[in-house]
Design a protein around this motif. Sequence first.
Motif, PDB file in Angstrom:
ATOM      1  N   SER A 197      49.084  28.300  44.971  1.00 57.77           N
ATOM      2  CA  SER A 197      48.657  29.690  45.134  1.00 57.77           C
ATOM      3  C   SER A 197      48.689  30.092  46.602  1.00 57.77           C
ATOM      4  N   GLU A 198      49.355  31.211  46.899  1.00 57.00           N
ATOM      5  CA  GLU A 198      49.331  31.766  48.254  1.00 57.00           C
ATOM      6  C   GLU A 198      48.003  32.448  48.526  1.00 57.00           C
ATOM      7  N   LEU A 199      47.455  33.095  47.514  1.00 58.38           N
ATOM      8  CA  LEU A 199      46.205  33.832  47.680  1.00 58.38           C
ATOM      9  C   LEU A 199      45.058  32.918  48.077  1.00 58.38           C
ATOM     10  N   PHE A 200      45.008  31.708  47.499  1.00 57.92           N
ATOM     11  CA  PHE A 200      43.904  30.784  47.733  1.00 57.92           C
ATOM     12  C   PHE A 200      44.252  29.682  48.745  1.00 57.92           C
ATOM     13  N   ALA A 201      45.341  29.854  49.467  1.00 60.01           N
ATOM     14  CA  ALA A 201      45.722  28.870  50.473  1.00 60.01           C
ATOM     15  C   ALA A 201      44.622  28.729  51.522  1.00 60.01           C
ATOM     16  N   GLY A 202      44.254  27.483  51.815  1.00 55.61           N
ATOM     17  CA  GLY A 202      43.227  27.243  52.820  1.00 55.61           C
ATOM     18  C   GLY A 202      41.802  27.419  52.330  1.00 55.61           C
ATOM     19  N   VAL A 203      41.629  27.690  51.039  1.00 56.81           N
ATOM     20  CA  VAL A 203      40.297  27.886  50.459  1.00 56.81           C
ATOM     21  C   VAL A 203      39.883  26.612  49.725  1.00 56.81           C
ATOM     22  N   ASP A 204      38.681  26.131  49.970  1.00 61.76           N
ATOM     23  CA  ASP A 204      38.190  24.926  49.296  1.00 61.76           C
ATOM     24  C   ASP A 204      38.132  25.130  47.785  1.00 61.76           C
ATOM     25  N   ASP A 205      38.381  24.050  47.048  1.00 62.18           N
ATOM     26  CA  ASP A 205      38.361  24.125  45.589  1.00 62.18           C
ATOM     27  C   ASP A 205      37.003  24.551  45.046  1.00 62.18           C
ATOM     28  N   ASP A 206      35.924  24.220  45.768  1.00 60.08           N
ATOM     29  CA  ASP A 206      34.585  24.556  45.288  1.00 60.08           C
ATOM     30  C   ASP A 206      34.041  25.843  45.913  1.00 60.08           C
ATOM     31  N   ALA A 207      34.907  26.627  46.545  1.00 59.06           N
ATOM     32  CA  ALA A 207      34.466  27.895  47.135  1.00 59.06           C
ATOM     33  C   ALA A 207      33.971  28.839  46.052  1.00 59.06           C
ATOM     34  N   ARG A 208      32.986  29.644  46.406  1.00 53.22           N
ATOM     35  CA  ARG A 208      32.403  30.566  45.443  1.00 53.22           C
ATOM     36  C   ARG A 208      32.696  32.001  45.870  1.00 53.22           C
ATOM     37  N   PHE A 209      32.881  32.856  44.862  1.00 50.37           N
ATOM     38  CA  PHE A 209      33.227  34.253  45.104  1.00 50.37           C
ATOM     39  C   PHE A 209      32.240  35.159  44.370  1.00 50.37           C
ATOM     40  N   TYR A 210      32.113  36.375  44.880  1.00 49.89           N
ATOM     41  CA  TYR A 210      31.077  37.277  44.368  1.00 49.89           C
ATOM     42  C   TYR A 210      31.647  38.210  43.293  1.00 49.89           C
ATOM     43  N   PHE A 211      31.045  38.137  42.113  1.00 50.03           N
ATOM     44  CA  PHE A 211      31.463  38.950  40.959  1.00 50.03           C
ATOM     45  C   PHE A 211      30.369  39.952  40.586  1.00 50.03           C
ATOM     46  N   VAL A 212      30.803  41.132  40.147  1.00 46.45           N
ATOM     47  CA  VAL A 212      29.901  42.104  39.513  1.00 46.45           C
ATOM     48  C   VAL A 212      30.720  42.828  38.442  1.00 46.45           C
ATOM     49  N   HIS A 213      30.575  42.415  37.185  1.00 42.19           N
ATOM     50  CA  HIS A 213      31.354  43.072  36.129  1.00 42.19           C
ATOM     51  C   HIS A 213      30.798  42.714  34.759  1.00 42.19           C
ATOM     52  N   SER A 214      31.021  43.610  33.813  1.00 45.34           N
ATOM     53  CA  SER A 214      30.650  43.389  32.415  1.00 45.34           C
ATOM     54  C   SER A 214      31.872  43.293  31.512  1.00 45.34           C
ATOM     55  N   TYR A 215      33.040  43.610  32.066  1.00 46.23           N
ATOM     56  CA  TYR A 215      34.284  43.621  31.297  1.00 46.23           C
ATOM     57  C   TYR A 215      35.304  42.742  32.009  1.00 46.23           C
ATOM     58  N   ALA A 216      36.246  42.214  31.243  1.00 47.11           N
ATOM     59  CA  ALA A 216      37.225  41.301  31.823  1.00 47.11           C
ATOM     60  C   ALA A 216      38.433  41.177  30.902  1.00 47.11           C
ATOM     61  N   VAL A 217      39.483  40.562  31.433  1.00 41.85           N
ATOM     62  CA  VAL A 217      40.657  40.209  30.637  1.00 41.85           C
ATOM     63  C   VAL A 217      40.477  38.758  30.213  1.00 41.85           C
ATOM     64  N   ARG A 218      40.352  38.535  28.911  1.00 44.39           N
ATOM     65  CA  ARG A 218      40.080  37.189  28.407  1.00 44.39           C
ATOM     66  C   ARG A 218      41.354  36.440  28.018  1.00 44.39           C
ATOM     67  N   GLU A 219      42.489  37.147  27.936  1.00 50.32           N
ATOM     68  CA  GLU A 219      43.744  36.522  27.526  1.00 50.32           C
ATOM     69  C   GLU A 219      44.854  37.000  28.437  1.00 50.32           C
ATOM     70  N   TRP A 220      45.678  36.091  28.917  1.00 53.18           N
ATOM     71  CA  TRP A 220      46.849  36.471  29.700  1.00 53.18           C
ATOM     72  C   TRP A 220      48.032  36.576  28.744  1.00 53.18           C
ATOM     73  N   GLU A 221      48.633  37.764  28.627  1.00 57.30           N
ATOM     74  CA  GLU A 221      49.615  38.019  27.579  1.00 57.30           C
ATOM     75  C   GLU A 221      51.061  38.073  28.061  1.00 57.30           C
ATOM     76  N   LEU A 222      51.272  38.126  29.365  1.00 56.18           N
ATOM     77  CA  LEU A 222      52.642  38.255  29.860  1.00 56.18           C
ATOM     78  C   LEU A 222      53.386  36.923  29.755  1.00 56.18           C
ATOM     79  N   GLU A 223      54.510  36.929  29.063  1.00 57.25           N
ATOM     80  CA  GLU A 223      55.347  35.741  28.935  1.00 57.25           C
ATOM     81  C   GLU A 223      56.646  35.962  29.700  1.00 57.25           C
TER      82      GLU A 223
END
Length: 216
Positions: free
Chosen positions: A136-162
Amino acid sequence: MTTATPQKKVVVFDYGFGNVRSAERALARVGADVEITRDYDRAMNADGLLVPGVGAFSACMDGLRQARGEWIIDRRLSGGRPVMGICVGMQILFARGIEHGVETEGLDEWPGTVGPLKAPVVPHMGWNTVEAPAGSELFAGVDDDARFYFVHSYAVREWELEVTNPAMRAPQVTWATHGEPFVAAVENGALWATQFHPEKSGDAGAQLLTNWIETL
C-alpha cells in the motif's frame, strides 16, 4: 514522520459538508499549499483535490451537486488527476447509500452500497486499527498497529468491484472491524479514500496525508 515537498497545491473542496478547517490545518502541517474553495477552475487546476464529508449521505450528495462537485471529480479522474475522499467524502464515491430505508445515488466511481453498520455500539466513534494490503502506498511508513480515528454509523461492508483484465491493477482495499468488517480505505489509481479521518489521527494520519501529497 516525513514532510511532503512544498509547493503542491491542494484544494479542500468546500461544498458545505466537511471539516474543511481541520483538513486545511492537517495538509498544511505536511507541507501542502492549501486552499479551501468551491471554485470550479481552482478545484480543477489544483495538484490534488480533497473531498471531506460529514453528515447524511443524501445531504452530502445534494451539496456536492449544487457545487458542481460531481463534474469536478469526474473530470479530474478522467484526466488521471488525484482526488482523495474522507469519511462521507469516501462513501459518496460508491454507487448508492441507504439511510433510514431511503436509497440515494452516489457518484458510482466504485460499485457497492453504503449501509448501516451492524455492531453492538453505533456510531463507531473513536480509535481503531486497520488491515492494509501489502504494498500500500497510502499506508507506507505507518506501523501495522497504528490507530485511526473513526466517526460513522454507515459503511461499505462488501467490496464489489472485480478486475478481470490481468493488465489492469486491482484497487487496494484496506479493512477495519467494528462489529463486522468494513472498507476503511481504498487506493484506486488517481482516486484514494478513507472512511476514517486522517486529519484527526495524529502522526499516523499525517503520514497518510504526506504519502498522498508525495504522489501529486
